[in-house]
Design an enzyme around this catalytic site. Structure first.
Site, mmCIF file in Angstrom:
data_model
loop_
_atom_site.group_PDB
_atom_site.id
_atom_site.type_symbol
_atom_site.label_atom_id
_atom_site.label_comp_id
_atom_site.label_asym_id
_atom_site.label_seq_id
_atom_site.Cartn_x
_atom_site.Cartn_y
_atom_site.Cartn_z
ATOM 1 C CE LYS A 115 -10.533 -5.423 3.788
ATOM 2 N NZ LYS A 115 -11.519 -4.612 3.218
ATOM 3 C CB VAL A 118 -3.773 -0.362 5.352
ATOM 4 C CG1 VAL A 118 -4.221 -1.541 6.435
ATOM 5 C CG2 VAL A 118 -3.383 -0.708 4.264
ATOM 6 C CB CYS A 160 -0.955 0.093 1.110
ATOM 7 S SG CYS A 160 -2.019 1.534 1.415
ATOM 8 C CD GLU A 210 -9.067 7.478 4.071
ATOM 9 O OE1 GLU A 210 -8.545 8.202 3.306
ATOM 10 O OE2 GLU A 210 -9.665 6.298 3.880
ATOM 11 C CB SER A 211 -2.588 8.256 4.304
ATOM 12 O OG SER A 211 -3.335 8.794 3.021
#
Length: 220
Positions: A40, A53, A13, A65-66
């Site tokens: 998951k 992720v 990711c 949430e990045s």
């Protein structure tokens, strides 16, 4: 629960990578655990409302949430990765969003079912990078000598092209000298190197080969 942040990750990711890069650049010790997104675990679904992720576990709290994660890191830890000037900070956030748009385009590229669709997606990506070429300064990073969150976003983007280049010349980055210089500087940054495992190139290539797509045929 340890007070050391825990970054819940997936091996491929790019959004996880930008969080890991930010943590490293800020000198924040953190733990990292990996989940299988095709299977998951229940505990993960409880802390990730979207089932994605990265998730950053901070004590008893979980952030998802990045974009939210890296902004939290900016608020809490030293060594800022955003410019101090509000206008420049907003501009950097916009370029981070451009990076997310490019990641969507990369997904479209590796999912393109045939040569014509692949060429169209490659052309769209080329246009994005041509805009970056026009906007970049002398480097080595996006904002010159200072490493910022825009760099943390684009390091994982260029990492895709390290594997793409082994498969073929798709013409996306060809001849873009400033982009090439930026890509090289990011590839040499330790935080970006450490954001993935050594198995990443092989894992990405295997992922591409499993697609029902044009690039899978090229990679076979």
């Amino acid at each position: 629960m340890s007070e050391v942040p825990v970054l819940v990750s997936h091996t491929l990711c790019p959004y996880v990578q930008r969080a890991a890069i930010a943590l490293t650049e800020k000198g924040v010790p953190f733990e990292r655990i990996y989940v299988d997104l095709s299977n998951k675990p229940e505990w993960f679904q409880q802390i990730s409302p979207l089932g994605k992720v990265p998730v950053l576990k901070v004590g008893e709290e979980s952030l998802f949430e990045s974009a939210a994660i890296v902004e939290y890191l900016e608020d809490v830890y030293q060594n800022p990765l955003h410019p101090g000037d509000p206008i420049k900070r907003a501009q950097h956030r916009a370029y981070m969003e451009m990076g997310s748009n490019i990641l969507n385009g990369i997904g479209g590229l590796y999912n393109a079912p045939d040569e014509a669709a692949f060429a169209a997606k490659a052309k769209e990506l080329r246009q994005r990078f041509e805009r970056l070429e026009a906007d970049l300064g002398e480097g080595p990073f996006f904002a010159g000598e200072t490493f910022t969150l825009v760099d943390a976003v684009f390091g994982p983007i260029f990492r895709y092209f390290d594997v793409f280049d082994e498969i073929g010349d798709f013409g996306v980055l060809t001849g873009l000298e400033k982009v090439a210089r930026w890509r090289k500087a990011l590839s040499e940054r330790q935080s970006i190197k450490d954001a993935v495992t050594t198995e990443y190139p092989a894992l990405l290539r295997a992922f591409l080969q499993k697609r029902n797509s044009h690039i899978a045929k090229l990679a076979a």
